[in-house]
Design an enzyme around this catalytic site. Structure first.
Site, PDB file in Angstrom:
ATOM      1  N   CYS A   1      49.124  42.582 -21.594  1.00  0.00           N
ATOM      2  CA  CYS A   1      49.320  42.046 -20.295  1.00  0.00           C
ATOM      3  C   CYS A   1      49.984  42.641 -19.005  1.00  0.00           C
ATOM      4  O   CYS A   1      50.759  42.031 -18.960  1.00  0.00           O
ATOM      5  CB  CYS A   1      48.818  40.772 -20.986  1.00  0.00           C
ATOM      6  SG  CYS A   1      48.040  40.201 -21.374  1.00  0.00           S
TER       7      CYS A   1
ATOM      8  N   CYS B   1      44.064  39.521 -21.781  1.00  0.00           N
ATOM      9  CA  CYS B   1      44.248  40.572 -22.632  1.00  0.00           C
ATOM     10  C   CYS B   1      44.301  40.116 -24.288  1.00  0.00           C
ATOM     11  O   CYS B   1      45.029  38.826 -24.317  1.00  0.00           O
ATOM     12  CB  CYS B   1      45.839  41.526 -22.267  1.00  0.00           C
ATOM     13  SG  CYS B   1      45.286  41.818 -20.399  1.00  0.00           S
TER      14      CYS B   1
ATOM     15  N   CYS C   1      43.206  40.989 -16.037  1.00  0.00           N
ATOM     16  CA  CYS C   1      43.646  41.818 -17.242  1.00  0.00           C
ATOM     17  C   CYS C   1      43.574  43.268 -17.145  1.00  0.00           C
ATOM     18  O   CYS C   1      44.337  43.366 -15.730  1.00  0.00           O
ATOM     19  CB  CYS C   1      41.644  41.899 -18.200  1.00  0.00           C
ATOM     20  SG  CYS C   1      41.912  42.066 -19.620  1.00  0.00           S
TER      21      CYS C   1
END
Length: 158
Positions: A87, A79, A7
């Protein structure tokens, strides 16, 4: 199998997934999370939620993908899209999947509403993790067959 949960900030969703995979996975499957721009802390609500679920929070910390202690076999990005998140793209020869979940760290409202956003993100991730861990071992070893399953799992709870 080494799984990298990726993430941007590595403070909420990726931490929740790392801890949950490591708590539920059989021997031989290990997860680590990281961020392209780590926040430098784990969100306290993530830690509290994991503790309520009986999942260890020992050793969890926000970390950069620049210093991974292992080479991943699978990279899963978590994400979301509602906040226009981008992302990070892991640039290695690995199997990739996207399991997007909205970031509960951006939730607003009452404490109960914010807690509900963390709970929702956790429940979505946990459902996907349980589906992944239920896959037959022979499928986990076959990247060509595993990729479509990872993509399918990424839609659970969406």
């Amino acid at each position: 199998m080494n799984i990298l949960i990726l993430c941007t900030g590595n403070s909420c969703r990726s931490i929740l997934a790392e801890a949950t995979i490591n708590a539920l996975a059989p021997e031989g499957i290990r997860a680590i999370s990281a961020g392209s721009k780590p926040a430098g802390y784990v969100h306290p609500r993530s830690l509290a939620l994991l503790e309520r679920e009986g999942i260890s929070t020992q050793g969890l910390h926000s970390k950069s993908w620049d210093n991974l202690p292992m080479t991943p076999d699978v990279v899963i990005t978590v994400c979301g899209s509602a906040a226009g998140e981008t992302c990070p793209a892991y640039l290695g020869p690995v199997l990739r999947a996207h399991w997007g979940v909205e970031d509960p760290a951006h939730a607003t409202g009452t404490d109960a509403e914010i807690d509900a956003a963390f709970e929702k993100a956790y429940r979505i991730l946990r459902g996907r993790i349980e589906a992944f861990l239920a896959l037959p071992p022979d499928l986990l070893a076959d990247k060509a067959r595993l990729k479509p399953e990872l993509d399918r799992i990424g839609l659970i709870g969406a």
